[in-house]
Design a protein around this motif. Structure first.
Motif, PDB file in Angstrom:
ATOM      1  N   CYS A 168      -0.660  29.192  27.126  1.00 41.23           N
ATOM      2  CA  CYS A 168      -1.951  29.324  27.812  1.00 41.23           C
ATOM      3  C   CYS A 168      -2.726  28.006  27.813  1.00 41.23           C
ATOM      4  O   CYS A 168      -3.810  27.931  28.388  1.00 41.23           O
ATOM      5  N   GLY A 169      -2.194  27.003  27.119  1.00 41.86           N
ATOM      6  CA  GLY A 169      -2.851  25.707  27.095  1.00 41.86           C
ATOM      7  C   GLY A 169      -3.592  25.379  25.825  1.00 41.86           C
ATOM      8  O   GLY A 169      -4.235  24.320  25.729  1.00 41.86           O
ATOM      9  N   TYR A 170      -3.508  26.252  24.813  1.00 39.07           N
ATOM     10  CA  TYR A 170      -4.195  25.998  23.549  1.00 39.07           C
ATOM     11  C   TYR A 170      -3.277  25.213  22.619  1.00 39.07           C
ATOM     12  O   TYR A 170      -2.096  25.541  22.478  1.00 39.07           O
ATOM     13  N   PRO A 171      -3.782  24.188  21.944  1.00 36.52           N
ATOM     14  CA  PRO A 171      -2.905  23.333  21.139  1.00 36.52           C
ATOM     15  C   PRO A 171      -2.471  24.002  19.847  1.00 36.52           C
ATOM     16  O   PRO A 171      -3.163  24.868  19.304  1.00 36.52           O
ATOM     17  N   ALA A 172      -1.325  23.572  19.334  1.00 36.80           N
ATOM     18  CA  ALA A 172      -0.896  23.981  17.996  1.00 36.80           C
ATOM     19  C   ALA A 172      -1.628  23.129  16.966  1.00 36.80           C
ATOM     20  O   ALA A 172      -1.981  21.984  17.218  1.00 36.80           O
ATOM     21  N   ASN A 173      -1.874  23.706  15.783  1.00 38.41           N
ATOM     22  CA  ASN A 173      -2.560  22.980  14.714  1.00 38.41           C
ATOM     23  C   ASN A 173      -1.998  23.463  13.385  1.00 38.41           C
ATOM     24  O   ASN A 173      -2.214  24.610  12.993  1.00 38.41           O
ATOM     25  N   GLU A 174      -1.283  22.590  12.687  1.00 38.42           N
ATOM     26  CA  GLU A 174      -0.650  23.009  11.439  1.00 38.42           C
ATOM     27  C   GLU A 174      -1.615  23.008  10.266  1.00 38.42           C
ATOM     28  O   GLU A 174      -1.301  23.556   9.205  1.00 38.42           O
ATOM     29  N   ASP A 175      -2.789  22.365  10.413  1.00 38.37           N
ATOM     30  CA  ASP A 175      -3.791  22.385   9.346  1.00 38.37           C
ATOM     31  C   ASP A 175      -5.189  22.388   9.953  1.00 38.37           C
ATOM     32  O   ASP A 175      -5.772  21.337  10.208  1.00 38.37           O
ATOM     33  N   TYR A 176      -5.736  23.593  10.155  1.00 40.09           N
ATOM     34  CA  TYR A 176      -7.079  23.715  10.735  1.00 40.09           C
ATOM     35  C   TYR A 176      -8.160  23.283   9.745  1.00 40.09           C
ATOM     36  O   TYR A 176      -9.329  23.164  10.126  1.00 40.09           O
ATOM     37  N   ASN A 177      -7.795  23.048   8.478  1.00 33.58           N
ATOM     38  CA  ASN A 177      -8.736  22.499   7.499  1.00 33.58           C
ATOM     39  C   ASN A 177      -8.592  20.984   7.359  1.00 33.58           C
ATOM     40  O   ASN A 177      -9.142  20.390   6.431  1.00 33.58           O
ATOM     41  N   GLY A 178      -7.867  20.379   8.287  1.00 41.18           N
ATOM     42  CA  GLY A 178      -7.635  18.952   8.233  1.00 41.18           C
ATOM     43  C   GLY A 178      -8.555  18.182   9.158  1.00 41.18           C
ATOM     44  O   GLY A 178      -9.777  18.349   9.151  1.00 41.18           O
ATOM     45  N   VAL A 179      -7.971  17.348  10.012  1.00 38.64           N
ATOM     46  CA  VAL A 179      -8.744  16.449  10.875  1.00 38.64           C
ATOM     47  C   VAL A 179      -9.580  17.218  11.878  1.00 38.64           C
ATOM     48  O   VAL A 179     -10.738  16.882  12.128  1.00 38.64           O
ATOM     49  N   ASP A 180      -9.002  18.261  12.485  1.00 40.86           N
ATOM     50  CA  ASP A 180      -9.665  18.988  13.557  1.00 40.86           C
ATOM     51  C   ASP A 180      -9.338  20.467  13.426  1.00 40.86           C
ATOM     52  O   ASP A 180      -8.186  20.837  13.178  1.00 40.86           O
ATOM     53  N   GLN A 181     -10.330  21.314  13.608  1.00 46.05           N
ATOM     54  CA  GLN A 181     -10.104  22.751  13.464  1.00 46.05           C
ATOM     55  C   GLN A 181      -9.409  23.354  14.678  1.00 46.05           C
ATOM     56  O   GLN A 181      -8.697  24.355  14.560  1.00 46.05           O
ATOM     57  N   GLU A 182      -9.567  22.785  15.847  1.00 43.02           N
ATOM     58  CA  GLU A 182      -9.146  23.437  17.081  1.00 43.02           C
ATOM     59  C   GLU A 182      -7.634  23.648  17.134  1.00 43.02           C
ATOM     60  O   GLU A 182      -6.855  22.765  16.768  1.00 43.02           O
ATOM     61  N   GLY A 183      -7.237  24.815  17.614  1.00 44.47           N
ATOM     62  CA  GLY A 183      -5.834  25.102  17.850  1.00 44.47           C
ATOM     63  C   GLY A 183      -5.389  26.413  17.233  1.00 44.47           C
ATOM     64  O   GLY A 183      -6.187  27.168  16.658  1.00 44.47           O
ATOM     65  N   VAL A 184      -4.100  26.687  17.359  1.00 47.12           N
ATOM     66  CA  VAL A 184      -3.517  27.928  16.835  1.00 47.12           C
ATOM     67  C   VAL A 184      -2.503  27.587  15.748  1.00 47.12           C
ATOM     68  O   VAL A 184      -1.875  26.530  15.755  1.00 47.12           O
ATOM     69  N   GLY A 185      -2.355  28.492  14.807  1.00 48.68           N
ATOM     70  CA  GLY A 185      -1.426  28.270  13.703  1.00 48.68           C
ATOM     71  C   GLY A 185      -1.434  29.443  12.758  1.00 48.68           C
ATOM     72  O   GLY A 185      -1.868  30.553  13.112  1.00 48.68           O
ATOM     73  N   LEU A 186      -0.990  29.213  11.543  1.00 46.42           N
ATOM     74  CA  LEU A 186      -0.933  30.248  10.523  1.00 46.42           C
ATOM     75  C   LEU A 186      -2.044  30.037   9.501  1.00 46.42           C
ATOM     76  O   LEU A 186      -2.416  28.901   9.192  1.00 46.42           O
ATOM     77  N   TYR A 187      -2.554  31.130   8.973  1.00 46.01           N
ATOM     78  CA  TYR A 187      -3.637  31.054   7.999  1.00 46.01           C
ATOM     79  C   TYR A 187      -3.178  30.471   6.671  1.00 46.01           C
ATOM     80  O   TYR A 187      -2.040  30.655   6.238  1.00 46.01           O
ATOM     81  N   GLN A 188      -4.090  29.764   6.034  1.00 47.33           N
ATOM     82  CA  GLN A 188      -3.953  29.362   4.646  1.00 47.33           C
ATOM     83  C   GLN A 188      -4.690  30.388   3.790  1.00 47.33           C
ATOM     84  O   GLN A 188      -5.672  30.987   4.245  1.00 47.33           O
ATOM     85  N   LEU A 189      -4.218  30.578   2.567  1.00 50.90           N
ATOM     86  CA  LEU A 189      -4.803  31.638   1.759  1.00 50.90           C
ATOM     87  C   LEU A 189      -4.955  31.227   0.303  1.00 50.90           C
ATOM     88  O   LEU A 189      -4.262  30.345  -0.190  1.00 50.90           O
ATOM     89  N   THR A 190      -5.888  31.883  -0.346  1.00 53.81           N
ATOM     90  CA  THR A 190      -6.139  31.648  -1.771  1.00 53.81           C
ATOM     91  C   THR A 190      -5.186  32.526  -2.574  1.00 53.81           C
ATOM     92  O   THR A 190      -5.551  33.602  -3.039  1.00 53.81           O
ATOM     93  N   ALA A 191      -3.964  32.044  -2.703  1.00 55.34           N
ATOM     94  CA  ALA A 191      -2.930  32.805  -3.407  1.00 55.34           C
ATOM     95  C   ALA A 191      -1.998  31.833  -4.113  1.00 55.34           C
ATOM     96  O   ALA A 191      -1.785  30.701  -3.659  1.00 55.34           O
ATOM     97  N   LYS A 192      -1.447  32.301  -5.224  1.00 54.12           N
ATOM     98  CA  LYS A 192      -0.511  31.496  -6.009  1.00 54.12           C
ATOM     99  C   LYS A 192       0.669  32.368  -6.420  1.00 54.12           C
ATOM    100  O   LYS A 192       0.490  33.377  -7.101  1.00 54.12           O
ATOM    101  N   LYS A 193       1.833  32.003  -5.932  1.00 50.10           N
ATOM    102  CA  LYS A 193       3.077  32.706  -6.274  1.00 50.10           C
ATOM    103  C   LYS A 193       2.963  34.207  -6.028  1.00 50.10           C
ATOM    104  O   LYS A 193       3.347  35.032  -6.856  1.00 50.10           O
TER     105      LYS A 193
END
Length: 531
Positions: free
Chosen positions: A166-191
């Motif tokens: 649809c034209g929306y960019p991929a983003n592997e880290d929305y908590n990094g340089v830029d929030q915009e885009g689609v990807g997988l969530y990061q979560l507060t979890a350990k093992k």
């Protein structure tokens, strides 16, 4: 039990646990952390999918409920808030979102010096133990484990591919340089286990002789001598603070405790015969939240709905979790995400998706009997704001919550635009090969009928659990705290939780709340050295 401490922290939630840990870290000060709920011993707290068991459970949830809201066609909806060590970080969906850099620059531009992005970033990094790709913008070695999702589903992968088509960019880290885009969530979890604020900040600190953690300690009022807070009143005792009280009871509890203690507007306090200590009209105002609309699509792909359709299947999933700490029980509230721009916000993303490989008409009824996914969408920076109202002078009586959703034209247009984008993505390859039917809103709600789409949202949308803003930071007449989070006109008292946000952040609010706790603790310690 010692009755006098250097610092008293009210509320062991996302921010409060961070404050208590950092203030007690150097061993110089005695700290009492008070939590109205119990210890986090319920095993469902620590299983990522356990929020299904802890939300709505009065043993772990305050079980607030809003008043009827005109913007929701007169509906009242539940507002879960954590009542346990870890607060809402012990019952939330585990999703870790910092927000946009512009959010914090906007706070600073309102006169809140020290809160611009480059000055809060170090506190995000300090809190994090990021398990993903190394980056100068991410923290390592902090108390809070932040990891990438351990679960995948074909329908989620298809949604991400369709969004890019649809034209929306991929983003592997929305908590990094830029929030915009689609990807997988990061979560507060350990093992495979939840990393709540209590797990991250309290477990390592429990052995400190100068930190006292008191559960089932519901503060009834603040103790004031003139316009200085000197301690807190519990049901059967008083505790006193040599230095400061830090109020971290959340966006509902913090303003309510201020008001029943005489800090607030005469309009709210006078009807309940509460003596006014300090007139602060902004207490309980500026209530902001994220409202989610939940389009649901039936699909020809395996989803959680049918994967847990029998006791046998549930048993296998449970066994996998016990043996390997993998599988569906490690899943956060959502897997896929998109931080996207509508035509109403060409400069920066204004909507957020939570893509879930399951669906339900309501959590109480359980998942549908057919395979489907949910493309939940919300407006990240709503213009609508509500307020809280006291019903009595007792903290034990929940205040009336008036969320005032969808009160502005822009909010109405944005939620409609988000629903249309959800529909557009569902029609793109490869997702269109999996979608068999739009279950909700459904074909009876035309894509060219904005009024019908909006009415569907009003009739079905619900909170995504991000109340903020009710003790806002600033210098204007409606501000409650200053840039050091000190309550205006009151000595010995700060507020440190999501209630201080002058503008809600663009995304889930747990990470910013923890950052607020980290930052206020640093400010307190720096000030104590300079005194």
């Amino acid at each position: 039990m010692q009755k006098r401490y250097d610092y008293i922290v009210i509320g062991a939630g996302s921010a409060g646990c961070a404050v208590a840990n950092r203030l007690s870290e150097n061993g110089r000060y005695t700290v009492a952390l008070l939590e109205a709920g119990n210890r986090d011993l319920n095993p469902w707290i620590h299983v990522p999918v356990g929020y299904f068991k802890t939300m709505g459970n009065p043993a772990t949830d305050w079980c607030y409920k809003t008043k009827a809201c005109a913007g929701l066609n007169g509906r009242s909806i539940p507002w879960p808030r954590g009542k346990v060590l870890g607060g809402s970080s012990s019952i939330n969906g585990l999703l870790y979102v910092r927000g946009q850099a512009q959010d914090f620059d906007d706070w600073a531009n309102l006169g809140n010096e020290g809160w611009q992005w480059d000055q809060v970033l170090p506190y995000f990094k300090r809190s994090e133990d990021w398990q993903g790709k190394t980056s100068d913008l991410r923290g390592e070695g902090g108390p809070l484990t932040v990891s990438e999702t351990r679960v995948s589903r074909p329908v989620i992968d298809a949604w991400l591919d369709a969004a890019q088509n649809c034209g929306y960019p991929a983003n592997e880290d929305y908590n990094g340089v830029d929030q915009e885009g689609v990807g997988l969530y990061q979560l507060t979890a350990k093992k495979g286990r939840r990393c709540s604020s209590a797990v991250a900040y309290l477990n390592p600190a429990r052995g400190r002789a100068n930190l006292t953690i008191i559960t089932r300690a519901c503060v009834e009022k603040l103790i004031l001598e003139g316009q200085r807070v000197t301690g807190v009143q519990l049901a059967n005792q008083q505790l006193h603070a040599n230095k400061e009280v830090i109020l971290s009871a959340g966006a509902i509890g913090s303003p309510q405790l201020l008001m029943v203690s005489g800090i607030g507007s005469s309009e709210e306090l006078n009807p309940h015969k509460i003596a006014i200590v300090k007139e602060l009209p902004g207490v309980g105002q500026n209530l902001q939240d994220h409202l989610q609309a939940r389009p649901i699509f039936k699909c020809a792909s395996s989803t959680i709905n049918t994967e847990i359709s029998s006791w046998f299947k549930q048993g296998l999933i449970g066994l996998e979790y016990l043996l390997k700490r993998t599988g569906p029980m490690t899943m956060a509230a959502s897997l896929g995400t998109g931080f996207l721009k509508t035509h109403l916000s060409p400069e920066r993303p204004d909507i957020q998706f939570h893509i879930q490989p399951f669906s339900a008409d309501s959590p109480a009824e359980g998942p549908h009997k057919f395979d489907a996914f949910t493309a939940s969408v919300l407006q990240m920076r709503p213009g609508s704001a509500g307020h809280l109202s006291l019903v009595s002078d007792r903290f034990s009586d929940h205040p009336d919550i008036h969320p005032n959703y969808l009160a502005t034209k822009l909010d109405q247009q944005t939620i409609v635009a988000g629903i249309k984008i959800a529909r557009d993505i569902s029609k793109q390859a490869p997702l269109n090969g999996l979608v068999t039917e739009e279950y909700s809103p459904g074909s009876s709600v035309g894509d060219d009928d904005d009024d019908s789409i909006l009415n569907w949202a009003r009739s079905t949308a619900t909170t995504i659990y991000h109340p903020t803003g009710t003790c806002k930071m600033g210098q204007d007449d409606m501000a409650v705290v200053d840039a050091q989070l000190k309550v205006h006109g009151i000595e010995g008292l700060r507020v440190a939780d999501a209630s201080i946000m002058p503008i809600i952040t663009s995304g889930n609010t747990n990470a910013p709340a923890i950052m607020i706790g980290e930052k206020v603790a640093a400010m307190i310690l720096e000030e104590s050295v300079n005194v």
